[in-house]
Design an enzyme around this catalytic site. Structure first.
Site, PDB file in Angstrom:
ATOM      1  N   GLU A   1      24.459  22.847  54.461  1.00  0.00           N
ATOM      2  CA  GLU A   1      25.857  21.849  54.780  1.00  0.00           C
ATOM      3  C   GLU A   1      27.173  22.454  54.116  1.00  0.00           C
ATOM      4  OE1 GLU A   1      22.401  21.598  54.068  1.00  0.00           O
ATOM      5  OE2 GLU A   1      21.648  19.948  56.305  1.00  0.00           O
TER       6      GLU A   1
ATOM      7  N   PHE B   1      11.122   9.614  52.236  1.00  0.00           N
ATOM      8  CA  PHE B   1      11.549  10.753  52.394  1.00  0.00           C
ATOM      9  C   PHE B   1      12.992  11.565  52.393  1.00  0.00           C
ATOM     10  CE2 PHE B   1      11.408  15.055  55.903  1.00  0.00           C
ATOM     11  CZ  PHE B   1      10.730  15.941  54.446  1.00  0.00           C
ATOM     12  N   GLN B   2      13.406  12.474  52.126  1.00  0.00           N
ATOM     13  CA  GLN B   2      14.578  12.717  52.050  1.00  0.00           C
ATOM     14  C   GLN B   2      15.934  11.379  51.828  1.00  0.00           C
ATOM     15  OE1 GLN B   2      15.311  15.142  56.000  1.00  0.00           O
ATOM     16  NE2 GLN B   2      15.024  17.173  54.720  1.00  0.00           N
TER      17      GLN B   2
ATOM     18  N   LYS C   1      18.994   4.985  59.814  1.00  0.00           N
ATOM     19  CA  LYS C   1      18.585   5.230  61.262  1.00  0.00           C
ATOM     20  C   LYS C   1      18.495   4.497  61.785  1.00  0.00           C
ATOM     21  CE  LYS C   1      15.253   8.806  63.246  1.00  0.00           C
ATOM     22  NZ  LYS C   1      14.349   9.139  62.874  1.00  0.00           N
TER      23      LYS C   1
ATOM     24  N   MET D   1      36.949  37.637  38.085  1.00  0.00           N
ATOM     25  CA  MET D   1      38.035  37.155  36.610  1.00  0.00           C
ATOM     26  C   MET D   1      37.151  36.936  35.762  1.00  0.00           C
ATOM     27  SD  MET D   1      40.746  35.612  37.126  1.00  0.00           S
ATOM     28  CE  MET D   1      41.430  35.388  38.165  1.00  0.00           C
TER      29      MET D   1
END
Lengths: 590, 197
Positions: free
Chosen positions: A52, A114-115, A164, A484
């Site tokens: 993502e 969940f999630q 949802k 760096m």
């Protein structure tokens, strides 16, 4: 238009109504209804990423290279939290981005389902605004508002979190209900105050040692802003420098160009900033990478600051003449007033330009060339030769030495062609950003200048490129170090190189091939030109493993806690000078 | 014309400043929507600003707007930042610095009032003394048994501080305060108040 449809259909309809052609995303349980709509239409193309965060940076690259909002679509929970880095990155660099996240059904919100995560809570500080949609009838308005907020004023990322059940629910889609330009509380100020603009032009007409200090705001304001900036520079004959984010707004080949300023800026740019009597800051924000030591920052100048965000004004540095407004609007007024008043540049300007030429002749970007090993600067100079004159080149970078070298050695002639993570400094930005730019400009040459450490942070997006027939070229300056980090350890920590060497790097050529792309390795300076041409000509995505001098460091540099006129120049940067460059007070700085 | 903070080595030292701290009262009109208070509070905690007092309630039901009153302490530059940062939040309609507005029209302070409920437990003389003091402070008794009083008091913050201080030895049990509510003096509403000097 007024139609009954599901929330998921509304998402697609609103995207179309906002001119969206591409969405970067990754499916999951809480966005399945939207994905089900996506597959049943072909107006909007979906680019399936591999992580993502990649979707977020790709959307940023898309946005930066087009000026339009980039769109990302991810699921709830980990999908949303993986976006947080990209959202924050877009926030700090003012990149317009609309991120749609799925959420667990409304009746499960707050139940540790969940999630599930508190997406609006987590993304509140790293978005310009965000919404949790609880009623499908609010969805069209919120989606249109989201695009308006992301793209107007000082642009930025927004999140629309859609449970949802709201995606399944049916409601009324109405485009008329969304007329965000008369938003009840959010109305960015575009036009600058005319009295202040007149006063600014007056100051400019009297300046003896003026300098323009421009930033990403010029690019964000659109192509007209860059055009007007060039016009104003031509009219006034004033020298101009820019931040990392503003490169390209004024062409690197322009007569008045001083190069980038700041920590790794050029000697002439930083000295001009230090010694100027009038600083005209346009769309930049006095970042700590720019100012160096604050109490010695441009001590003798009158400062004008043009910015669309009132909170940028007097945040770090006190300015004498603030102008709140959109860069293009303000520049248009400045150009008009300058012309109408038939101002001429003062004769003293010649002296100032003479001084600047003297600084320029210090040749601060010189480095010791080698016949045996590739100097990273040399590799970029050869790359620059190969792409010179081409208008369709988009350069992205990761973060580190290679990024600064790219800013120093590649010449940017136009805005929106330079995609880099400036404010947030996100390693792993470059490859997905190049993919985003490539999606927006299919025939163009998109090059990600990378380091061997950064590229591994989002290397999985090679797979995205191959799947979608995109061919971004990743030019890795491979020195086996986090260069760096090592440079700072040399400066600050007695050359104790704690965990900044990567022992087991992958074979980048095989890695490219494993993904279905092309790998090229170069170890000798003489092989560079042919190999670069081979990279450019390749129809596949390329990992270009350029083995460079391992211990090269990035100069010039303003060490932390030092002023613009206390730069460390490459020919003075002996081991001893490097070890003693930063005093005790400077050591605590980042 | 020099950098604002004369003793700052870099932006990282901005907090270490010699500027005097001032206490200001800011008023904001915001959409009364979920999360708006979290945005305001998150802004203060995220950017390291102080909140001395914060009160919020819906003030216009039909328009769905609330008024937030914040008392904060900082250097004048930080307070100006706070005002602009608040204004940047999308659901914020207006922000005004009432303290600056008061000074701009030659007043010492805006109108500021706080309400407190104060519970005191005690017997005999202490109880009588508490009641006597409440009359002096124009507090009212809103609940009582033979063992306790609950006082309601309205006034400027320092008056309430003083009342609470005095009640401490007289059996103070607990206090609930609303935080400051404030309006600018004069006929102008928040929108028309000038807070730029």
């Amino acid at each position: 238009m007024q139609r009954e449809m599901t929330g998921a259909e509304m998402v697609l309809q609103a995207l179309k109504d906002n001119g969206v052609e591409h969405v970067f995303g990754y499916p999951g349980g809480a966005v399945l209804p939207i994905y089900d709509e996506l597959i049943q239409q072909d107006t909007i193309q979906h680019i399936l990423v591999r992580h993502e965060q990649g979707a977020g940076h790709a959307a940023e690259g898309y946005a930066r290279s087009t000026g339009k909002a980039g769109v990302a679509l991810v699921t709830s929970g980990p999908g949303a939290t993986n976006m947080v880095t990209a959202l924050t990155d877009a926030m700090l660099d003012s990149i317009p981005m609309v991120c749609i996240t799925g959420q667990v059904p409304t009746n499960l919100v707050g139940s540790d389902a969940f999630q599930e995560c508190d997406t609006v809570g987590i993304t509140r500080p790293c978005t310009k605004h965000n919404w949790l949609v609880k009623d499908v009838n609010d969805l069209p308005r919120i989606l249109h508002e989201a695009f308006y907020v992301a793209q107007s004023g000082r642009p930025g990322p927004v999140v629309v979190d859609i449970p949802k059940d709201v995606q399944f629910a049916t409601g009324t889609y109405e485009i008329a209900q969304a007329n965000p330009s008369n938003h009840k509380s959010y109305r960015p100020q575009l036009k600058g105050d005319m009295t202040a603009i007149r006063a600014a032009v007056e100051l400019m007409s009297k300046a003896k040692r003026p300098v323009f200090y421009t930033g990403g705001g010029v690019v964000n304001s659109g192509p007209a802003a860059s055009q007007l900036l060039r016009e104003l520079i031509d009219l006034t004959g004033f020298p101009i420098t820019s931040t990392l984010m503003g490169l390209g707004a004024y062409p690197a080949s322009g007569d008045q160009w001083l190069g980038m300023l700041g920590m790794h800026g050029t000697y002439e740019a930083n000295m001009a900033m230090h010694d100027c009597d009038l600083m005209i800051c346009i769309g930049a924000r006095f970042d700590d990478r720019i100012t160096g030591r604050l109490d010695a920052f441009s001590p003798h100048s009158t400062k004008i600051h043009v910015d669309i965000d009132p909170s940028s004004i007097n945040k770090i540095v006190h300015v004498d003449l603030p102008i709140v407004g959109d860069v293009a609007h303000v520049l248009e007024d400045m150009v008009r007033i300058w012309r109408a008043s038939s101002f001429r540049a003062r004769p003293e300007l010649k002296e100032w330009q003479g001084q600047i030429s003297q600084w320029r002749s210090r040749n601060c970007l010189s480095y010791r060339q080698s016949d045996d090993v590739i100097m990273p600067q040399y590799a970029l100079q050869r790359l620059n030769e190969a792409i010179k004159g081409r208008k369709d080149v988009y350069i992205s970078t990761e973060v580190g030495q290679h990024q600064m070298w790219a800013a120093q050695y590649l010449g940017f002639e136009s805005p929106n062609h330079w995609l880099t993570s400036g404010g947030f400094g996100t390693m792993g930005y470059g490859l997905p950003a190049a993919i985003g730019a490539q999606v927006a400009h299919p025939g163009a040459l998109c090059i990600n200048v990378a380091g061997d450490a950064s590229i591994l942070m989002n290397i999985q997006e090679m797979s995205t490129a191959v799947q979608h027939g995109l061919a971004p070229k990743t030019f890795i300056l491979n020195n086996s170090y986090m260069g760096m980090v090592r440079q700072w350890q040399q400066l600050l920590h007695g050359n104790r190189l704690s965990h900044s060497y990567t022992d087991s790097l992958p074979d980048f050529v095989k890695l490219a091939e494993a993904y279905g792309g092309k790998g090229i390795r170069v170890t000798k300076p003489g092989e560079l030109d042919d190999a670069i041409q081979e990279m450019i000509d390749s129809p596949e995505p390329v990992l270009f493993d350029c083995r460079v001098a391992q211990l090269a460091n990035c100069f010039p540099m303003i060490p932390s806690g030092k002023a613009h006129n206390e730069m460390l120049l490459p020919d003075e940067a002996t081991d001893e000078a490097v070890a003693n460059a930063i005093d005790t007070a400077g050591k605590s700085l980042v | 014309m020099n950098a604002h903070k004369s003793d700052a080595l870099s932006a990282y030292f901005l907090a270490e400043t010699s500027d005097v701290l001032e206490t200001h009262t800011l008023s904001a009109i915001v959409d009364n929507e979920p999360g708006v208070l979290a945005r305001v509070i998150g802004l203060f905690s995220g950017r390291g600003y102080n909140i001395d007092s914060l009160s919020v309630s819906e003030t216009e039901h039909e328009k769905h707007v609330s008024r937030i009153t914040i008392v904060t302490t900082g250097t004048p530059q930080i307070i100006e930042q706070i005002r602009h940062q608040l204004d940047r939040l999308v659901p914020v309609h207006i922000v005004r610095d009432l303290t600056v507005a008061a000074k701009a029209s030659n007043q010492e302070k805006p109108l500021e009032r706080e309400l407190a409920l104060i519970k005191v437990r005690g017997e005999g003389n202490k109880r009588l003394e508490a009641l006597r003091l409440s009359e002096a402070f124009k507090a009212t008794v809103i609940d009582a048994t033979i063992d306790h009083f609950v006082f309601e008091i309205t006034g400027r913050t320092n008056k309430i501080d003083q009342f609470i201080e005095i009640l401490k030895p007289l059996g103070l049990v607990e206090v609930s305060r609303t935080g400051v509510a404030a309006l600018a003096r004069g006929e102008l509403g928040l929108k028309d108040v000038h807070d730029e000097i």
